[in-house]
Design a protein around this motif. Structure first.
Motif, PDB file in Angstrom:
ATOM      1  N   SER B 126       0.769  -1.287  -0.045  1.00  9.43           N
ATOM      2  CA  SER B 126       0.154  -0.168   0.169  1.00  9.43           C
ATOM      3  C   SER B 126       0.662   1.156  -0.027  1.00  9.43           C
ATOM      4  O   SER B 126       2.056   0.997   0.108  1.00  9.43           O
ATOM      5  N   SER B 142      -4.277   0.986  -0.850  1.00 13.78           N
ATOM      6  CA  SER B 142      -3.881  -0.641  -0.848  1.00 13.78           C
ATOM      7  C   SER B 142      -3.978  -1.115  -2.407  1.00 13.78           C
ATOM      8  O   SER B 142      -4.909  -0.851  -3.012  1.00 13.78           O
ATOM      9  N   ILE B 143      -3.171  -1.929  -2.705  1.00 11.82           N
ATOM     10  CA  ILE B 143      -3.355  -2.599  -4.091  1.00 11.82           C
ATOM     11  C   ILE B 143      -4.437  -3.467  -3.714  1.00 11.82           C
ATOM     12  O   ILE B 143      -3.892  -4.877  -2.964  1.00 11.82           O
ATOM     13  N   PRO B 144      -5.243  -3.674  -4.463  1.00 12.44           N
ATOM     14  CA  PRO B 144      -6.293  -4.823  -4.215  1.00 12.44           C
ATOM     15  C   PRO B 144      -5.485  -6.113  -4.872  1.00 12.44           C
ATOM     16  O   PRO B 144      -4.569  -6.366  -5.689  1.00 12.44           O
ATOM     17  N   ARG B 145      -5.763  -7.233  -4.023  1.00  8.65           N
ATOM     18  CA  ARG B 145      -5.181  -8.626  -4.070  1.00  8.65           C
ATOM     19  C   ARG B 145      -5.911  -9.012  -5.645  1.00  8.65           C
ATOM     20  O   ARG B 145      -7.239  -8.915  -5.973  1.00  8.65           O
ATOM     21  N   GLU B 147      -7.911 -11.255  -7.749  1.00  9.97           N
ATOM     22  CA  GLU B 147      -9.073 -12.087  -7.188  1.00  9.97           C
ATOM     23  C   GLU B 147      -8.690 -13.564  -7.536  1.00  9.97           C
ATOM     24  O   GLU B 147      -7.846 -14.030  -8.385  1.00  9.97           O
ATOM     25  N   SER B 156       1.109 -12.962  -2.906  1.00  9.38           N
ATOM     26  CA  SER B 156       0.633 -11.748  -2.500  1.00  9.38           C
ATOM     27  C   SER B 156       1.577 -10.890  -2.111  1.00  9.38           C
ATOM     28  O   SER B 156       1.663  -9.805  -2.170  1.00  9.38           O
ATOM     29  N   LYS B 159       3.384  -7.970  -4.284  1.00 10.74           N
ATOM     30  CA  LYS B 159       3.033  -6.592  -4.558  1.00 10.74           C
ATOM     31  C   LYS B 159       3.757  -6.016  -3.370  1.00 10.74           C
ATOM     32  O   LYS B 159       3.113  -5.350  -2.324  1.00 10.74           O
ATOM     33  N   SER B 183       0.741   0.465 -10.104  1.00  9.27           N
ATOM     34  CA  SER B 183      -0.808   0.715  -9.625  1.00  9.27           C
ATOM     35  C   SER B 183      -0.840   2.328  -9.717  1.00  9.27           C
ATOM     36  O   SER B 183      -0.198   2.951  -9.350  1.00  9.27           O
ATOM     37  N   LYS B 191      -9.133   5.826  -4.493  1.00  9.89           N
ATOM     38  CA  LYS B 191      -9.456   4.368  -5.230  1.00  9.89           C
ATOM     39  C   LYS B 191      -8.530   4.055  -6.108  1.00  9.89           C
ATOM     40  O   LYS B 191      -7.863   4.773  -6.810  1.00  9.89           O
ATOM     41  N   PHE B 192      -8.284   2.685  -6.072  1.00 11.18           N
ATOM     42  CA  PHE B 192      -7.508   2.125  -7.013  1.00 11.18           C
ATOM     43  C   PHE B 192      -8.130   2.055  -8.401  1.00 11.18           C
ATOM     44  O   PHE B 192      -9.293   1.876  -8.728  1.00 11.18           O
TER      45      PHE B 192
END
Lengths: 987, 315
Positions: B126, B142-145, B147, B156, B159, B183, B191-192
């Motif tokens: 993040s 935060s960088i989204p994981r 999916e 993970s 990142k 990112s 927001k990402f």
């Protein structure tokens, strides 16, 4: 030019001839666009103007776009129809027909051309065309004659450069020494395997004779010539070539050296020739030749360009043989060129000229446009950039834009080589464009592989695998592709697949491909390591091989089997596992023979080292290292690392560190965190905690997400602190820095512990927590130590002050005493003198006895001596006084001390002073040492009762050492894991 | 467009110099240089004569990044022990100590207006945003994981955020990670937005073009410098030429050039029109960890593992 212009202004409607003149001027000046305009204008004025037509055609041809060529040829034909005797047109037409393979027409046209012209260069061109025609028809005799004729016609070799269709002619100073570089167009059908380029050099005739294979007669011919002209360079060189062909390389070298002496200007060329010729038979000697050429060039102070770039661009090779080796050799030469010249920095000049030579060889074409700015207007979608290196859209779009993408098949190799060069000078982007261009037209396996290699270097494994698969579609049994695929699968942790791939690669070459075999072997080792992870380290895994579980045993079996296979194919260099001693001897024998054996020898060294035979393995590694550094083709950082490991294992930390550092610098641009870890470990073992910490911090900086490094750094700091605290003597500063270090360690560990909650790394949380706990305890202890140390320091300071005062007091007292003594002495001496006076008086008196006189004399003597004694004493005291003023109070206090005999008392004073100083802990360390621990011990006890933990501190200390060993183990384990990795990388 | 070497300070620090930035000029003094080193100190230099102005201590473990507030009054330095120290440039008085355990601290940058400090948060995947008035943590981007990945999945950890950059309009933040993805975040909505792909090795340095808020430059271990259209998610061009990792990138204030520092010990100047390297400075003898253009232009500085600082004229 200006005159022509003025003329034009005066007579705007003047005949086309003037326009033609302008055009020619412009052309010579390089203003192609304007020249074209002028020619066109001339043609408008006089549609029958042959010269203008020809000039335009030439320009079209030189633009070298397929459409342009067609247009140019049309124009040429028109010109030919208008005036069938224009030599220029004839030559160009002949040229064209040569490429289309209509040799009959070529001959006719050129013969006509020859008949009609007297112009040297044109004639030369015609002869050249004829020669080429015959050459490609295999009629070497005639070809030779015409080459000679052509060469004779050239006055200035520079005028004779035809960069068309890969036929480029490099002229080298001497007009007799024009070298023709000719693609052997005859035999390779498209799509081409790596194309072989032959460099026909030297005088045409000799070369043709050589071509004819009639070495013996050539030899006798040349020898005859040499008899008459013993100093004829040409002949010497030609003879040299012949000897090379006959395999008598030493003799050849001798001759060439002689030639070099006679005409140093020519010598480089000679040696380059020699190198060229040797490449096919003896690469080592070829390189020697190149090196000689290079030094000669340097000596002569000349620029390096054309000759060396020829090496790069062209290789003499017997066609058909070792096809896939051609490229390897080529790369070697290329690498040699810039590695050997300036090992550290590339010789920009050479690279540039090489670059240029490839471009020349290619001539004009789409690639130029691609390399220049145009491509950059195409934006690649980032989401599609995954496929960056497979992306052919570029070319489709390019075609749609009206550009014709054409790649004559005989240029593929040159283009490939250019791309390879670009890649080598790190212009990967341009290189990949060229590779893709090749692939756009031809399914060229090596281009796929290079693209895959680029992708791999950029860690884009997915794409790389795809590309290799593409390559395999073209040729499913291409061992290089298979090996690469195997490599990639390994990187992807897909061992089972990788194993199969390597086996396939190995099978594809009947086990001759040592790379595949070695890789296969490595997989087994990896598997061993993989399963060995359960054990505490890699070494153990190997050592316990016999007791190891079934799975390991099978892998080991296979590894052995492979080693022996390797053994057979490579004189046993890799079979260290079976018979290390024997193998060692064999390995050393073969080390120098072949590069791949270096790797095998390296592997053997690893096995030996694992067996604990460090001395033998050290020798082996050293030899490999020497061999590797002697060869410009081989880059073997691993052997450096292995050597360092061995030094390390032998406890030679200083050398090990040096090795690691050199290796880092030499091969990795200092970017390898792994080697830094090795380095840190060496520092750790050498108990250089600060260096260890620094190395680890560097490693963290390089590999931020490697939490293991942080852990290790924590351990290093912890160890540092513990070792300082265990020291018997330490200053407050040391302890303070220890506390700071411990705080850091605690921070590092608690960070790790927090991070482990987030599952960021694979550490055991408990383990970290124990470290945290331990460090905290240590920290508590250290803080107390610090306080203690500080207090001690304070006390020391006070004591020092007191001692100083005491010393001063002593001085004062002594002085006072001295004074007193002096006084006393003075007093005593006074009566003596009185007595003497008296005795003198007695002497005077006749009635005094001798006895008495003697007594008096004695006494006087004694007095004298004591006086002198006092005098010196006094002087000393004076000297001391000189430094410090006596303090009356102290002096009076000290006065109470018993005073006996003068001398004794003096000693006592000194002793006393010493005792005091000692008590103050100033001078005598033993005393201090005895005292300090008792103090700290007491305080420790106190601290323990204060701390929450009920455990006795001693136990903690023991725990702590256990813990430390544990963490040592951890560090070592990490090390060995990576060690395994290094060993894998080795091959 | 060229660099001309002006001055070099050998042994500017006792250890490798890892970070450098320009402190903008204030009313009372000209611009200064701020460097951070493995020797745990941060040093302040007068760039005209390269005289040492002050040495700040107080960090443990190496100093990995330094950042200066656009006003030139305050600056921040961060070290491997994950503390960020914010201090007054002229007096060295500590203003705040920032810590967001367990996230580490790597590259930092103040936003163009100077209201927020963005900090690349390493393993926390993040970017942390700190308010520069109150020094409170105001947001974590935060960088989204990806999916379908379990939270325990090892990948993970890839990142790992190393670098961060503000767009010149202050509306976007880009961050680069160990696995090479970049990112992009919308700052106002926290927001990402999307990833920028193309690198597959660590992205250690990022910078937006000062003249175009869409254009982003990234320096990666894959030896390439990428130029992205950060809004359109597209890779405009890739520039190759370094022989080893590209460690640092900075864009010239006029937007016409960028400079890069690399492990191959060179500092390169790239012409953005030609999209090619114009010049390669070889005065450093070890990896070049930091390069920086003076905000007003005309000067460039580079720092290296060889403990030296070099100043160039950019014209």
């Amino acid at each position: 030019m200006t005159f022509v212009k003025r003329a034009l202004q005066v007579h705007p409607s003047c005949p086309g001839a003037i326009r033609l003149g302008i055009g020619l001027c412009r052309y010579k000046l390089g203003q192609l666009g304007k020249a074209r305009q002028a020619f066109q204008r001339a043609l408008q004025l006089d549609p029958e103007n042959v010269e203008a037509l020809v000039a335009l055609a030439v320009m079209d041809l030189q633009a070298n776009e397929a459409a342009g060529i067609r247009k140019g040829m049309e124009k040429m034909q028109r010109a030919f129809e208008i005036y069938p005797y224009c030599a220029m047109a004839l030559n160009y037409l002949a040229n064209h027909f040569f490429f289309t393979g209509q040799h009959f027409l070529v001959e006719q046209l050129t013969e006509t051309a020859l008949a009609v012209t007297n112009h040297g260069p044109t004639k030369s061109h015609s002869y050249y065309n004829l020669a080429r025609s015959y050459h490609s028809k295999g009629d070497y005799e005639k070809a030779g004659l015409y080459y000679m004729a052509s060469v004779k016609e050239i006055n200035k070799p520079h005028e004779f450069i035809f960069p068309y269709y890969g036929f480029f002619v490099v002229s080298i100073q001497d007009s007799y020494n024009v070298s023709f570089v000719i693609c052997s167009t005859a035999s390779c059908p498209p799509p081409p395997p790596p194309q072989i380029i032959t460099w026909v050099s030297g005088t045409g005739l000799g070369q043709v004779q050589l071509k004819l294979g009639d070495f013996r007669s050539a030899l006798t011919n040349f020898e005859k010539v040499l008899e008459i002209y013993p100093d004829n360079c040409e002949t010497l060189k030609a003879l040299g070539h012949i000897y090379v062909q006959l395999g008598q390389i030493e003799k050849a070298q001798e001759l060439l050296r002689k030639a070099a002496k006679i005409d140093p200007r020519d010598a480089q060329v000679a040696f380059i020739d020699l190198g060229e010729l040797l490449i096919s038979s003896d690469t080592g000697a070829a390189l020697d030749a190149f090196k000689t050429a290079r030094t000669l060039l340097k000596k002569a102070g000349e620029e390096v360009p054309i000759e060396v770039l020829n090496n790069i661009g062209v290789i003499h090779f017997e066609k058909g043989e070792f096809e896939h080796f051609v490229l390897c050799v080529f790369f070697w030469v290329m690498e040699f060129v810039y590695l050997s010249l300036t090992p550290d920095s590339f010789d920009v000049l050479v690279v540039q000229s090489a670059h240029q030579s490839f471009k020349d060889a290619l001539g004009d074409g789409i690639w130029l446009t691609l390399l220049d700015s145009k491509t950059k207007t195409y934006v690649i979608d980032a989401s599609a950039s995954m496929l960056q290196f497979k992306d052919m859209q570029l070319f489709h779009r390019f075609e749609n834009d009206g550009n014709h993408v054409e790649l004559p098949w005989n240029k593929v190799t040159v283009l490939f080589n250019l791309a390879r060069l670009l890649e080598q000078i790190h212009d990967t982007v341009a290189a990949s464009v060229l590779y893709r261009l090749i692939l756009f037209k031809v399914d060229y396996v090596d281009a796929y592989l290079r693209l895959a290699a680029i992708a791999k270097a950029r860690n884009n494994l997915q794409l790389s695998i795809e590309l290799v698969n593409e390559a395999l579609k073209v040729n499913g049994k291409y061992p290089n592709a298979l090996s690469m695929l195997g490599d990639l699968e390994l990187k992807n942790d897909d061992w089972v697949k990788a194993k199969e791939t390597f086996r396939a690669a190995s099978d594809a070459t009947d086990g001759k491909d040592s790379y595949a075999t070695l890789s296969l072997l490595n997989i087994h080792l990896i598997c061993l390591v993989g399963f060995g992870k359960g054990n505490w380290n890699y070494f153990a895994a190997l050592r316990n091989e016999k007791r190891a579980p079934k799975l390991e045993a099978t892998h080991l079996e296979k590894a052995k089997e492979l080693y022996t296979r390797d053994d057979k194919s490579q004189s046993g260099s890799g079979s260290g596992k079976a018979k290390p001693g024997l193998d060692f001897a064999m390995a050393t024998q073969v080390i120098v023979q072949h590069t791949s054996n270096l790797y095998a020898a390296n592997g053997a060294g690893v096995v030996l080292a694992e067996k604990g035979q460090f001395d033998v393995s050290k020798d082996l590694f050293t030899q490999v290292q020497e061999a590797a550094s002697g060869s410009v083709f081989v880059q073997m950082p691993d052997v450096w690392i292995n050597l360092a490991h061995v030094y390390f294992a032998q406890g030679n930390f200083a050398l090990a560190m040096k090795m690691y550092q050199n290796c880092l610098r030499k091969f990795y641009y200092n970017t390898d965190a792994q080697i830094l870890l090795y380095l840190a470990r060496t520092h750790y073992e050498a108990e250089q905690w600060q260096d260890c910490k620094k190395s680890l911090l560097r490693a963290i900086h390089l590999a931020p997400s490697n939490y293991t490094l942080r852990f290790d750094a924590g351990v290093a700091m912890q160890k540092f602190s513990a070792s300082t605290l265990q020291k018997t003597r330490r200053t407050a500063d040391e302890v303070r820095s220890t506390v700071a270090e411990l705080e850091n360690a605690v921070r590092v560990f608690s960070h790790l512990s927090a991070a482990s909650n987030l599952h960021l790394h694979g550490f055991d949380e408990k383990k970290i927590n124990t470290h945290v706990e331990y460090c905290k305890h240590l920290l508590d202890a250290a803080k107390i130590h610090r306080e203690a140390a500080e207090r001690e320091e304070q006390q020391n300071r006070q004591r020092q002050e007191a001692a100083r005062q005491a010393a001063l007091a002593e001085e004062a007292r002594r002085k006072a005493e001295e004074q007193k003594k002096y006084l006393e002495q003075w007093r005593s001496s006074t009566p003596a003198s009185k007595r003497r006076e008296r005795s003198e008086n007695d002497d005077d008196e006749v009635g005094h006895s001798e006895k008495r006189r003697r007594k008096g004399g004695k006494r006087r003597k004694k007095d004298k001596s004591s006086r002198s004694h006092y005098e010196t004493e006094y002087a000393e005291a004076d000297m001391m006084d000189y430094r410090e003023e006596p303090e009356d109070e102290d002096a009076s206090m000290n006065y109470r001390e018993p005073i006996g005999q003068m001398n004794d008392q003096d000693d006592d004073v000194e002793e006393n002073a010493n005792d005091r100083l000692a008590a103050a802990g100033l001078e005598d360390s033993d005393v201090d040492d005895e005292m300090a621990p008792s103090i700290t011990a007491a305080r420790r006890r106190q601290a323990l009762s204060e701390s929450d933990d009920d455990e006795p501190f001693e136990r903690q200390l023991r725990d702590n050492t256990d813990e430390l060993q544990d963490s040592d183990g951890e560090l070592r384990e990490n090390d060995h894991k990576s060690n395994g990795g290094a060993a894998l990388d080795d091959d | 467009m060229k660099f001309a070497g002006l001055k070099s300070v050998e042994n500017a620090h006792e250890e490798s110099v890892w970070a450098v930035t320009w402190v903008p000029a204030t009313e009372t003094r000209p611009a200064l240089l701020l460097t951070g080193s493995l020797d745990e100190t941060v040093k302040l230099w007068r760039p005209d004569d390269m005289q040492l102005e002050r040495t700040n201590t107080g960090h443990c473990l190496g100093v990995v990044s330094v950042a200066a507030h656009p006003s030139g009054i305050i600056a921040a330095s961060a070290s491997l022990d994950s503390f960020v120290r914010v201090f007054d440039v002229d007096t060295n008085a500590s203003i705040a100590t920032l810590e967001a355990s367990p996230s580490e601290v790597w590259q930092m940058q103040f936003d163009p207006k100077g209201t927020t400090l963005a900090v690349a948060g390493g393993g926390s995947a993040s970017v942390k945003l700190w308010d520069t008035a109150t020094w409170n943590l105001i947001a974590t981007l935060s960088i989204p994981r990806p999916e379908g990945l379990k939270p325990t999945d090892k990948s993970s950890s890839k990142k790992f955020v190393l670098s961060v950059a503000w767009s010149p309009d202050g509306r976007r933040i880009a961050c680069g990670s160990m696995d090479g993805t970049i990112s992009v975040f919308d700052v106002t909505r926290a927001k990402f937005l999307h990833h920028l792909e193309g690198h597959f090795m660590p992205v250690r340095s990022l910078v937006y073009s000062p003249v175009d808020p869409r254009v982003l430059f990234s320096a990666s271990d894959d030896t390439h410098v990428h130029m992205y259209d950060a809004e359109g998610k597209s890779l405009v061009t890739a520039m190759s030429g370094h022989a080893s990792w590209v460690l640092s990138v900075d864009a010239s204030p006029d937007g016409a050039a960028i400079t890069t520092g690399s492990s191959d010990r060179t500092v390169k100047l790239w012409d953005l029109n030609m999209r090619a390297a114009m010049q390669s400075m070889t005065n450093h003898t070890d990896q070049v960890w930091g390069v920086s253009f003076r905000p007003l232009g005309g000067r460039v500085v580079s720092v290296s593992d060889d403990k030296s600082i070099s100043l160039y004229e950019y014209s």
